[in-house]
Design a protein around this motif. Structure first.
Motif, PDB file in Angstrom:
ATOM      1  N   ALA A 102      32.620  38.850  31.658  1.00 39.12           N
ATOM      2  CA  ALA A 102      33.489  38.549  32.792  1.00 39.12           C
ATOM      3  C   ALA A 102      34.045  37.137  32.607  1.00 39.12           C
ATOM      4  N   SER A 135      35.311  33.429  37.236  1.00 44.18           N
ATOM      5  CA  SER A 135      35.261  34.476  38.254  1.00 44.18           C
ATOM      6  C   SER A 135      34.180  34.229  39.292  1.00 44.18           C
ATOM      7  N   HIS A 181      30.479  42.334  35.095  1.00 47.41           N
ATOM      8  CA  HIS A 181      31.248  42.404  36.335  1.00 47.41           C
ATOM      9  C   HIS A 181      30.749  41.342  37.307  1.00 47.41           C
TER      10      HIS A 181
END
Length: 498
Positions: free
Chosen positions: A321, A325, A360
């Motif tokens: 990821a 983020s 994620h």
């Protein structure tokens, strides 16, 4: 590397130099000629070589570590010690002023905890200078680099310690710094610097004290002993307060008991040693939980992929990821939680040689907190690990045994009975050399019986030998953390503990 026999020490302990009449100098040319063509030619032609030439050549070859002088004496009786110390500057390499002008390079080789709780670190300086009140960088294996400020600096000199504003290359510095450990590198690494690689002790014992008032003192004592001896590893269970220490064997256990009693005044008992296995992922597994999804009570999205890593790599944590983020505080919470969770795998053992990839991420601002990620990470990571599966590996000892040839078959049979493996025996005049491995769980039985198996003539040498996958039913270890795979119980207890 070859040895040069020095003169025998005189009774008055004043023979600091090699006398021309010393009979041992006759053998010097045989050794030194192996690394000097001119001396080799003189040796072949039987030409005379002066003592001065031999001394000069020995000094040069010693500094190159291709030959070294061999002194005979007794440290216990003080015989030959003065001659040895006096000769160090002649025979062994010394640091030049040029080395002191280079960038700092030193390594911590000893740590001692003082009675007042402060910790002293002894640092050998290879290059550069270490200055008081300066900030220096510290590099540690498998750990992010950090910086320390040199607040209290001393130098070893003439058997004692003196305060110093700076310590130069070639000397030993003494720092009072609690964060330093044996093997830490101050500044840069240089080629001649010894690499410290401490094997993890394969046995674990729990240390008990019957007196509750001694619990804090026991914790401090074990932490101090572990800091001074890198071959001990101490942990305290955060939930129960139980004390655990990793050791290599019975001798170390006896030394530890003696130190706790004599140095710290603590009478303790220890559990039977537990052989510490490890788990490794068998395949690849992945899992993800989304924020707002049914069953996810945390304001967080996390996804992990786990897969086998290279042998001996431990835990490798990677990002798939985007780095931005998640806020840095959330990233740290996820990374640190992963390390804690993998201390107990599917079978209860620490998980090694694993690559964990964060796939994620997601959060809601300003509702999400680091607590959400600390709570969700174990659920997702353990599910990914469950999908990958794990195998249990047990520790081995690498053994070398020398026995008379007539005991060969008996010894080989015993090693195989104890689950060991052996290579092709090598026959020598002194006997038969057997090399192989044996599980730590049975190594003690082999060591205790080697005398009987060899008629009292056997010699056994053992050292850590890595890990081997357990065949058959794998041993398990009782969990001490919340089990994220028991989801309902985990969520209920997590909400109370946090």
């Amino acid at each position: 590397m070859k040895t040069i026999n020095m003169c025998e020490q005189t009774k008055d302990d004043t023979a600091y130099s090699i006398k021309a009449t010393c009979p041992q100098t006759a053998g010097w040319l045989d050794v030194l000629a192996l690394h000097n063509d001119e001396l080799l030619a003189a040796y072949v032609e039987n030409e005379p070589v002066s003592e001065m030439e031999l001394r000069k050549e020995l000094s040069q070859q010693t500094k190159k570590a291709v030959a070294y002088p061999l002194f005979i004496g007794s440290a216990a009786k003080g015989v030959g010690v003065a001659a040895l110390l006096h000769s160090l500057s002649h025979w062994f390499s010394h640091t030049t002023e040029e080395a002191s002008e280079r960038d700092l390079s030193g390594i911590v080789f000893k740590v001692t905890e003082l009675p007042n709780g402060e910790r002293e670190a002894l640092v050998r300086l290879y290059e550069g200078r270490l200055f008081a009140r300066k900030i220096v960088s510290v590099n540690r294996t498998d750990h992010p680099s950090f910086s320390v400020k040199v607040k209290h600096l001393q130098q070893l000199e003439n058997g004692g310690r003196t305060g110093a504003s700076a310590v130069s290359a070639g000397d030993v510095a003494v720092l009072r710094e609690k964060s330093l450990q044996v093997g830490d590198i101050l500044g840069k690494r240089v080629p001649q610097m010894k690499r410290f690689a401490f094997k993890k002790p394969p046995l674990q014992v729990q240390v008990h004290t019957d007196r509750k008032e001694e619990a804090i003192a026991l914790h401090r004592a074990l932490a101090r002993l572990a800091a001074e001896d890198p071959f001990l590893q101490y942990t305290q269970d955060a939930a129960t307060g139980d004390h655990f220490i990793r050791i290599f064997g019975n001798v170390q256990q006896e030394v530890l008991l003696s130190a706790l009693k004599n140095e710290h005044g603590l009478s303790v008992s220890m559990s039977e040693p537990l052989v510490v296995c490890i788990e490794k992922p068998s395949g690849v597994g992945a899992a993800v939980e989304w924020i707002g999804e049914k069953g996810n009570p945390f304001y967080a999205t996390l996804g992990f992929r786990v897969e086998p890593g290279p042998e001996g790599s431990g835990l490798s944590y990677q990002l798939e990821a985007e780095l931005g983020s998640l806020p840095p505080a959330f990233q740290r919470a996820v990374r640190d939680t992963c390390r804690v969770v993998l201390q107990e795998g599917l079978k209860g053992w620490v998980v090694e040689d694993i690559i964990v990839t964060l796939t994620h991420t997601g959060y809601w601002s300003p509702v999400s907190t680091a607590r959400d990620f600390r709570g969700l990470a174990p659920l997702v990571l353990m599910e990914a690990l469950r999908q990958a599966g794990t195998s249990v590996y047990e520790p081995l000892e690498r053994i070398e045994v020398i026995v008379p040839e007539r005991f060969l078959s008996t010894l080989l049979s015993r090693i195989v009975q104890l689950g060991g493996t052996v290579l092709e025996p090598a026959f020598h005049q002194a006997g038969v050399l057997i090399k192989g491995t044996i599980p730590v769980r049975t190594a003690t039985r082999l060591k205790s019986s080697i005398h009987a198996l060899s008629g009292g003539e056997g010699i056994l040498i053992s050292k850590p030998g890595g890990y081997e996958r357990v065949a058959g039913k794998a041993p398990t270890k009782e969990r001490r953390q919340l089990n994220p795979l028991e989801r309902t119980n985990y969520l209920m207890r997590f909400s109370h503990t946090m």
